[in-house]
Structure formats: structure tokens, C-alpha cells
Design a protein around this motif. Structure first.
Motif, short mmCIF file in Angstrom:
data_model
loop_
_atom_site.label_atom_id
_atom_site.label_comp_id
_atom_site.label_asym_id
_atom_site.label_seq_id
_atom_site.Cartn_x
_atom_site.Cartn_y
_atom_site.Cartn_z
N SER A 429 0.84 -1.20 0.00
CA SER A 429 0.00 0.00 0.00
C SER A 429 0.87 1.25 0.00
O SER A 429 1.81 1.35 0.79
N VAL A 458 -9.42 6.12 -8.84
CA VAL A 458 -8.89 7.13 -7.92
C VAL A 458 -9.12 8.50 -8.55
O VAL A 458 -8.62 8.77 -9.65
N GLY A 499 -8.03 1.95 -7.70
CA GLY A 499 -7.57 1.84 -6.33
C GLY A 499 -8.57 1.11 -5.46
O GLY A 499 -9.69 0.78 -5.91
N TRP A 507 -4.69 2.65 1.40
CA TRP A 507 -5.12 2.58 0.00
C TRP A 507 -4.17 1.69 -0.78
O TRP A 507 -3.01 1.50 -0.42
N ILE A 509 -3.10 0.74 -4.99
CA ILE A 509 -3.26 1.06 -6.42
C ILE A 509 -3.24 -0.26 -7.17
O ILE A 509 -2.30 -1.05 -7.04
#
Ligand code: ATP
Ligand code: MG
Length: 648
Positions: A429, A458, A499, A507, A509
């Protein structure tokens, strides 16, 4: 409530524990003007701003309206009193075996000379100067000289072929081009001047003058009256003192192209005041660098990381910055750490691709130098897979901090801010939304927000914070149509990345929106499959693309680079390993994610900035044209993909 849920509306009556980063973030969104006015005090203003934020023409945003400042002043002049004799620019070239250190005072002198030379060629406020340079001190001096006199620099990655350079010359229409005889890569001289001459033949636009640094690496043919030698011009202006040109905060500092991973590069335009404030704030809260210390970013000035975190960020923070001409492997795979040890580097920035290169080497290289000065290593540019993150963090024994951002934003969107709170790292993350960014995860079709554990695009709700792009250079329409028109029903900035957020607010990606594979109705991120393959001990790195399939819609096809290619000496070995890798994906993600083929190659097609060119691989897999390859590093890599596909 967890930290990264902060950008979401606070739940009704939600008071939740206010931990440091979450509270900091919330305030940056709820009281933008108060928050950024405070951050603005981190830099010098010649004339104070009248308004913090003008959001009357969203998504066009103006920060610190009416304020006058200057990037060169903030990076250099203002440090002269306290840090004048301390190192500012440390040039290290393992390519030509030279190094050079300039103190803030010496850097200031060189910038004044360069600024005077530029002015003698008629360059003034708002004029463009194209910088096509190897990683040498003069490149940074040229950028800062532009900033000093209010000229707009447009740095083009050195070694780009003439066609790429020509299109950027036509877009920027520079009055002056600053270049050199040659760069050097892996010990091989790469003459720049012939490429520049070719580009100038191809381009419609002609500059008034070309200023050349002659390193004595390659012969140069000079064009009469157009081409000038830096050494000769510099002599004429040895004692030059060129006053700072104070710029309104929203004047243009530079333009820079995105990496071209997904298509035609976009010319990002950046301001002056917002950028200076954003960088100063990030140096304090995210990178935690202190004046008098040394910062080392192994990127290149041709990329945004080079602009923000080789040139402007560290210098604005009063740090020395290392300008490194070389690779992570020469003269040996310990060179990056040798530089850290030699200069007592406290903050370092690199890219996952560089770390994956090192991961193929003997791990003892991480232990051969005293790197006790290093407080953190920041990595950005592409997904940092968990095994790589773990490997380097354990090897170095210091925090490794993933940070996610784009050329467009100029500084991290997602990361950790140890200057605010020491949030623990979660491998895989890049962390949490940074202050100033109202980041959301939105459903691609409905534009609705998605919840924890669900995938979304995102997106950033305008206004974009200080430091982010103002527009596409000379193309407001493209700015609006590219970035703000892709999510139905709302004018938000799309990053074009997928995301996800976990229940603790970290978070993730998952890859680019172009890179999602749809296998029989299941949507899979190429990144998930790549991570799974990378977890196999034999794999150094890999790329997964979705390939059209009559039956399933799409199937995943993988290309893997092995740590030890001799593992597949025979066809039987190859088949066995392919089977093992497929089984790994089966086990971790399920059979639906299993690549239909795993091809073995020794190199993946990448951009010059080290990003995997999945769109080109995908095109070859689907027997289409590979598209715009002007930013590709090594054409041989695509040949390997072709050969692997032909091999069945
Ligand atoms: P183009 O926009 O021209 O196709 P590009 O997107 O590669 O090129 P950059 O601005 O250099 O140009 O790269 C930004 C992109 O890199 C992000 O949108 C994201 O896809 C990827 N990226 C950057 N940092 C990270 C990270 N820490 N984790 C995952 N992906 C990242
Ligand atoms: Mg991009």
C-alpha cells in the motif's frame, strides 16, 4: 474511524478518534485557505498574496493570488546567509568517473552566470527554454537560471530520440535550447548534439540560440551564429549578478511531459507559488528533510521526480541534493549505498524498477556500506510489490515508503506523512491520502463512491491542491477533456488508476484503468496477477496484459523475467516452471486469474522512466501495431516479446 476515511464525509455525528494524519488531512479539506496560508509561511514571499485560493473557475484553480515569489530565490538565495558554504549540489558521475560539489554560494554564482548568458540571448520572463541535457550540474543550473529570470523551462529527457525531441520543441517553441555534446549510459557515450541537430531539422520551430556544454565526450559540429559554447559565454559573465524576477504566484514555472506509458505524452503546466509551497510542505511533512542534510534521488531531471525531488524540493528545504549520472549497477550493485555512505544521505528517493534490478543481485550488496545516516527510502513511479518492498526494507533496515503520484500532481497523492504521524507501513500500500487532496474512489460507470474493499477509480475532487498542474500547456480544452470528463455526472479529476481502500484506511493502487482484464465477466487488475507471479521465488519481475479471446472476452498473458535464466535450460524446465507459476496464481487468486500463458523473457519493454509498456505488449499479443514507442527504453525488449509469441 481510520485515517484514510477522512476524505469521505464524516459519518453523521461522527466524532471518531482524531489521530494526527486524519485530523491534519481533514483540516486541509475543510479549511483549505487557513491550512495553505500556514504552509505558505514555509517559503519567502516578495509581495504577500491577497487571496489564498481562487476557485471561481473550477477546475482551473489559482493559488496565492497576487503573491510574488520566485523558485530560484527560495531554492538558493534565501539560504545564502545561513548555509552559504554548505553543499547544495553534489554531482556524482560513475559514468565518467568524476564528481563535483557546489556550495549554495557557488551554485548561486553559476546560476547568475547562466542567467546572464540566457538574458544575452534575449531570454526573458515567460520565454521558454528547452533543456536537453544529461545528468550534469549545468542542467540544474540551467533550470534554476530560468526560474531566476522568469523563463519557463521545458526539460526533455536526455537521450530521447530526435522525433520525440522535435515534437516537444514545436510544442514549447523555445527561444533558447540548452544542451551538451553527450551523455553516457552504462559506460557508453551517447552523443546528444547529432540528435538535437536532427530534431531541429524535423521541427518547424527554430530557437534563437543553442547553448552547448562541451564535456569533451563527443565531437560537436557547431552551426554558425546559432550554436554557442557555455564555457565561452560563461567567461563573459563571470561576475554577473542577475536580480531575481519576481513572479505572480500563478505565472508559469515550467512545462513537462508525462511519461507516455499509456499514449501520447501530455504537456503539464505548473505555477510558481503553489508549487514552491507544496514542495516545501512535502519536504517537511512527508520527507522530513532538514537544512544542512543531504537528499539523494536517483531519478533524472527529465521526469517529474527529478523536478520536484532532485532540484526544487531538497534545495527549497536547504538540503544538499545529489545529481547522479549513473545506474544502480555500475561499477557494482552497491553504488547507491556507497553514495549514501559517502555523503551521509538522510533521505533517499528511487523507483521500484531500480530496486527490482538490485534484487537480482547478491543481497550482501546492501550491507557493505555504512548507511546508518539513512532515515527513509521513498519509492514511486509504479506499483511497489510486497516482496520487493519487504526485501529492500529488511535489507536496509530503515523505513521504505511507497508514494503514489503523477507528473500532473507534482507531489505525492497517497503516502505516509511521518512528519505528522508515524503511521506504520503496510506493504503493498502506498499509504493514505495526503493533506490537500480530496481523493475519492469512484465507480467507473455511476460515479458513486465505493466502500472499503471495493475497487474504484482514484479521483480528486477539485480544487486540486497547490503544486498540481494548472492546465495542459496551451490547451485548456485538452486539460478539461482529458482529466475532468471521464467519470459520469461529476467534474472530478481522474488519475486513470484503479484503487482500493482497506478497512484500516490504507489505499492500494491496482493498476491503470486501461490495464484491467475482463475474464468471462470477472474484472481483474493486471497488478494483482503480477504480484502473485512475483511472489514465486524464481521471478524477478513480470508484466501481465489482457488479450482478446473469442471465448472469454479476455485472458491474462504473462511475461516473466527470471532471477536465474538458467532455470529454464530445457523445454521441460520451462514447461514445469510455467505450470508452477500458473499454480501459484490459482492458489492465490483463483483459476479465473490464471494466465493462459507465461512467456519467459530476459527484459521487459519499458519507458525511459522505467515503467512497463503494457499497452505495447498487449498490442503485440493481439497482433496490432505497438503504437507510439518514442519513450521506450530498449527496442530489443519488444523483439523478445515478439519472439516469445512466435515461439508459441
Ligand atoms: P502517461 O500519463 O503519459 O501515460 P505515466 O502515467 O506513466 O504516462 P507519470 O506521470 O510519470 O506518467 O506516472 C504516473 C503514473 O505512474 C500513475 O498514474 C500510476 O499509474 C503510476 N504510479 C506512480 N507511482 C505509483 C505508486 N507508488 N504505485 C502505483 N502506481 C504508481
Ligand atoms: Mg499518466
Amino acid at each position: 474511524m481510520s485515517a484514510a476515511q477522512a476524505p469521505q464525509a464524516v459519518p453523521a455525528g461522527g466524532k471518531g478518534p482524531e489521530d494526527g494524519l486524519a485530523a491534519f488531512h481533514r483540516r486541509s479539506i475543510e479549511d483549505r485557505e487557513g491550512f495553505w496560508a500556514e504552509q505558505a509561511a514555509l517559503i519567502d514571499w516578495h509581495v504577500p498574496f491577497e487571496r489564498v485560493l481562487d476557485d471561481s473557475r473550477l477546475p482551473f484553480t489559482r493559488w496565492f493570488v497576487g503573491g510574488q515569489t520566485n523558485l530560484c530565490h527560495n531554492a538558493v538565495d534565501r539560504h545564502l546567509a545561513a548555509l552559504g558554504d554548505r553543499p547544495a549540489l553534489i554531482w556524482e558521475s560513475t559514468e565518467v568517473g568524476q564528481s563535483r560539489t557546489l556550495s549554495f554560494r557557488e551554485l548561486h554564482r553559476e546560476i547568475n552566470r547562466m542567467a546572464a548568458v540566457m538574458r544575452s540571448f534575449g531570454v526573458g520572463r515567460g520565454d521558454r527554454v528547452l533543456v536537453y541535457m544529461p545528468m550534469i550540474a549545468e542542467a540544474v543550473v540551467a533550470m534554476l537560471a530560468c526560474a531566476r529570470i522568469g523563463a519557463i523551462h521545458s526539460v526533455v529527457f536526455g537521450g530521447f530520440a530526435s522525433q520525440s525531441l522535435a515534437s516537444r520543441i514545436d510544442d514549447a517553441q523555445p527561444r533558447l535550447i540548452v544542451s551538451a555534446d553527450a551523455g553516457s549510459r552504462n559506460g557508453k557515450v551517447i552523443p546528444y548534439k547529432p540528435l538535437l541537430d536532427e530534431a531541429l531539422e524535423l521541427a518547424r520551430h527554430s530557437p534563437n540560440a543553442v547553448l552547448l556544454v562541451d564535456r569533451g565526450l563527443a565531437p560537436m559540429i557547431r552551426v554558425d551564429r546559432r550554436d554557442h559554447d557555455w564555457a565561452v559565454q560563461r567567461e563573459k559573465h563571470l561576475d554577473a549578478e542577475v536580480p531575481i524576477t519576481w513572479l505572480e504566484s500563478n505565472e508559469v514555472s515550467y512545462t513537462l511531459y508525462t511519461s507516455g506509458t499509456t499514449g501520447k505524452p501530455k504537456g503539464v503546466q505548473r505555477d510558481v507559488g503553489g508549487y514552491a509551497v507544496a514542495l516545501a510542505a512535502s519536504m517537511k511533512h512527508i520527507f522530513c528533510g532538514n537544512p544542512g542534510e543531504t537528499y539523494f534521488s536517483s531519478s533524472d531531471i527529465g521526469w517529474v521526480v527529478g523536478h520536484s525531488y532532485i532540484v526544487y524540493g531538497p534545495l527549497i528545504a536547504g538540503m544538499a541534493t545529489i545529481v547522479y549520472e549513473g545506474t544502480p549497477l555500475r561499477p557494482d550493485p552497491g553504488i547507491l549505498w556507497e553514495l549514501v555512505a559517502r555523503h551521509r544521505v538522510t533521505v533517499m528517493f528511487s523507483a521500484p524498477t531500480a530496486i527490482r534490478v538490485l534484487k537480482k543481485q547478491d543481497p550482501s550488496w546492501l550491507k557493505r556500506h555504512d548507511i546508518s545516516s539513512l532515515r527513509a527510502l521513498f519509492l514511486a513511479g509504479e506499483p511497489l510489490d510486497e516482496p520487493t518492498a519487504r526485501w529492500i526494507a529488511e535489507g536496509l533496515g530503515c523505513p521504505v515508503i511507497d508514494n503514489y503520484w503523477q507528473t500532473e500532481t507534482g507531489w505525492p497523492i497517497l503516502t505516509l506523512a511521518h512528519g505528522i504521524e508515524r503511521t506504520p507501513t503496510r506493504y503493498g500500500s502506498p499509504g493514505m491520502p495526503m493533506y490537500g487532496y480530496d481523493v475519492r474512489l469512484l465507480h467507473e460507470q455511476t460515479g458513486e463512491e465505493v466502500g472499503p474493499g471495493e475497487k474504484g477509480v482514484v479521483a480528486i475532487v477539485p480544487p486540486l491542491p497547490p503544486g498540481c498542474m494548472q492546465t495542459v500547456w496551451r490547451d485548456d480544452e485538452r486539460f478539461l477533456n482529458t482529466y475532468f470528463a471521464s467519470i459520469p455526472g461529476r467534474q472530478v479529476y481522474s488519475t486513470f488508476d484503479w484503487g482500493m481502500r482497506d478497512g484500516d484506511g490504507y489505499w492500494f493502487i491496482l493498476g491503470r484503468t486501461d490495464d484491467v482484464i475482463n475474464v468471462a465477466g470477472h474484472r481483474l487488475g493486471t497488478r494483482e496477477i503480477e504480484e502473485s507471479l512475483s511472489s514465486h521465488a524464481a521471478v524477478a519481475e513480470c508484466a501481465v496484459v489482457g488479450v482478446a479471446d473469442a471465448l472469454k472476452g479476455q485472458v491474462a498473458v504473462a511475461f516473466a523475467v527470471l532471477k536465474d535464466p538458467s532455470r529454464i535450460a530445457t523445454d521441460a524446465d520451462r514447461l514445469a516452471l510455467e505450470g508452477e507459476l500458473m499454480a501459484t496464481v490459482d492458489r492465490q487468486l483463483g483459476a479465473v486469474a490464471r494466465p493462459s500463458r507465461v512467456h519467459f523473457v530476459t527484459i521487459l519493454p519499458k519507458t525511459r522512466s522505467g515503467k512497463v509498456l503494457r499497452r505495447a505488449i498487449q498490442a503485440l499479443c493481439e497482433r496490432r501495431d505497438a503504437g507510439d514507442l518514442t519513450t521506450m527504453e530498449d527496442a530489443a525488449a519488444l523483439e523478445q516479446v515478439r519472439a516469445a509469441l512466435a515461439g508459441g
